[in-house]
Design a protein around this motif. Structure first.
Motif, PDB file in Angstrom:
ATOM      1  N   VAL A 284      18.053  20.691  12.063  1.00  0.00           N
ATOM      2  CA  VAL A 284      17.480  19.771  13.042  1.00  0.00           C
ATOM      3  C   VAL A 284      16.751  18.688  12.267  1.00  0.00           C
TER       4      VAL A 284
ATOM      5  N   SER B 105      14.726  14.977  13.155  1.00  0.00           N
ATOM      6  CA  SER B 105      14.285  13.899  14.025  1.00  0.00           C
ATOM      7  C   SER B 105      13.345  13.008  13.232  1.00  0.00           C
ATOM      8  N   ALA B 106      12.719  12.068  13.892  1.00  0.00           N
ATOM      9  CA  ALA B 106      11.852  11.135  13.189  1.00  0.00           C
ATOM     10  C   ALA B 106      10.689  11.829  12.505  1.00  0.00           C
ATOM     11  N   ASP B 107      10.173  12.892  13.107  1.00  0.00           N
ATOM     12  CA  ASP B 107       8.983  13.527  12.532  1.00  0.00           C
ATOM     13  C   ASP B 107       9.112  15.026  12.313  1.00  0.00           C
TER      14      ASP B 107
ATOM     15  N   ARG C 143      11.729  18.325  10.686  1.00  0.00           N
ATOM     16  CA  ARG C 143      12.924  18.903  10.076  1.00  0.00           C
ATOM     17  C   ARG C 143      12.852  20.413  10.258  1.00  0.00           C
TER      18      ARG C 143
ATOM     19  N   GLN D 144       6.794  19.290   9.805  1.00  0.00           N
ATOM     20  CA  GLN D 144       6.451  18.198  10.718  1.00  0.00           C
ATOM     21  C   GLN D 144       5.567  17.182  10.006  1.00  0.00           C
TER      22      GLN D 144
END
Length: 398
Positions: free
Chosen positions: A110, A112-114, A116, A137
């Motif tokens: 996974v 996203s911007a902030d 993993r 995060q």
């Protein structure tokens, strides 16, 4: 002997995954997770419990995480016992942090911007019994938090519990896995992942709470052990203990251990007065040598008519002891114990190597070892002040 070997197979299983992809050195999320080298304490230039030390780490019980004498160390072998204590702590750190280190090298499942997420992965192999995943995060520029979750094999995601968690702040130029921060390791949650009805794979108890600070290749660490035992079937938990230490860029190391346990019996027949405090220190200069010092106070020590016992040991560049002595200290004056038991009295203080002094010897007795029992203050010469140790797992979990 504690049950670390199956836990180490967890490391091997996840390490095999690490070869499948990912780059922990360039991904800022992966670089903000800890590694074993940054969190292990050292007494003589090596991480006991991670690489073999020159004396006892390879032979002493790797689960011993107090400064009490192990079966492989005589009570008067101060450095040996300090090695064993540090090796025990490092063994549990390695068993939990090595999977974090290895998972951080895999390709995130996974991203996203902030956030993993690395994993999940079933371990150990063959015959997995539990599932682990790593979440990282970003909470601000250069600031991250992470957690290693585990659950019984085949359980739903609502069964995940936090096995380890922490936070790290990284500045420009910091090496991967280096910075300032805190973490906690929950051995009770790890124990809960053991399969029902089978011999436990993970057998520790309690919490390991850590504050750390890195400067380049140097490190400064402070550990608080809470209700800790390496093997709940063999050793009762220690309510509280503190271990601090550092390694400079030049390889100079210092470590200090404080713990409470039964170390001394009463001077005469009668009721035992309870546990004593043991405060141990060791220092090492590469290519030169070092010293190890222990002080025992409280409990039955006053029955001997002294404030505390002081043991001093000096060793050369290959850890050969050139001097060892036992002193009784009262009102700031330490006198060598006459007719000390065999092994406690060897050589002359003149054999101690100049420049290795810890500020603690028979001419310069230590502070009252009962003061600051749980002190997390760094030893002299520390390259950094570690972040404050968290008070509980709640401080680092999310």
């Amino acid at each position: 002997m504690t049950k670390l070997r199956p836990a180490l197979s967890l490391i091997a299983a996840v390490a095999a995954l690490a070869a499948c992809g990912g780059n922990g050195s360039t991904d800022p999320f992966a670089a903000a997770t800890p590694d074993v080298a940054g969190l292990t304490l050292e007494t003589s230039g090596t991480g006991e419990g991670v690489t073999a030390s020159a004396t006892s780490a390879a032979t002493a019980d790797p689960g011993l995480a107090t400064a009490a004498a192990s079966a492989a160390c005589e009570p008067y072998q101060y450095l040996c016992n300090i090695h064993a204590a540090v090796a025990g702590l490092n063994g549990y750190v390695r068993a939990v942090i090595a999977p974090v280190e290895a998972l951080a090298k895999t390709t995130p499942t996974v991203a996203s911007a902030d956030v993993r997420v690395f994993g999940p992965v079933d371990v150990p192999t063959p015959g997995p019994v539990a599932t682990f995943r790593l979440t990282v995060q970003q909470v601000a520029e250069g600031a991250f938090r992470w957690k290693l979750d585990g659950k019984p094999l085949g359980a739903g995601d609502d069964a995940y519990v936090v096995v380890a968690a922490g936070a790290m702040r990284r500045g420009p130029g910091d090496l991967p896995h280096r910075g300032r921060g805190t973490l906690g390791i929950d051995l009770d949650h790890l124990y809960a992942l053991n399969p029902a009805g089978a011999a436990p794979i993970w057998n520790g108890e309690g919490k390991l709470l850590v504050g750390f600070g890195h400067v380049g290749g140097a490190k400064s660490l402070a550990y608080a052990l809470r209700d800790f035992t390496p093997d709940r079937t063999q050793t009762p938990p220690i309510p509280a203990a503190a271990i601090v230490g550092h390694r400079t860029a030049a390889g100079v190391t210092r470590v200090r251990l404080a713990t409470v346990n039964e170390f001394v019996g009463p001077a005469a027949a009668g009721t035992d007065a309870g546990n004593e405090l043991l405060l141990s220190r060791a220092g090492w200069i590469p290519g030169v040598g070092g010293r190890a010092v222990v002080a025992v106070a409280g409990g039955d020590v006053p029955s001997y008519g002294i404030d505390f016992l002081l043991g001093v040991s000096c060793y050369d560049a290959v850890e050969h002891e050139v001097f060892r002595a036992l002193f009784g200290c009262t009102a700031g004056v330490c006198v060598r114990v006459p007719n000390a038991p065999a092994g406690f009295d060897v050589g002359s203080p003149s054999a101690c190597i100049p420049g290795t002094d810890l500020g603690v010897d028979e001419q310069n007795p230590p502070e009252d070892p009962q003061a600051g029992v749980q002190s997390e203050t760094p030893e002299p010469g520390a390259p950094a002040v570690p972040d404050p140790v968290p008070s509980s797992m709640a401080d680092v979990s999310f």
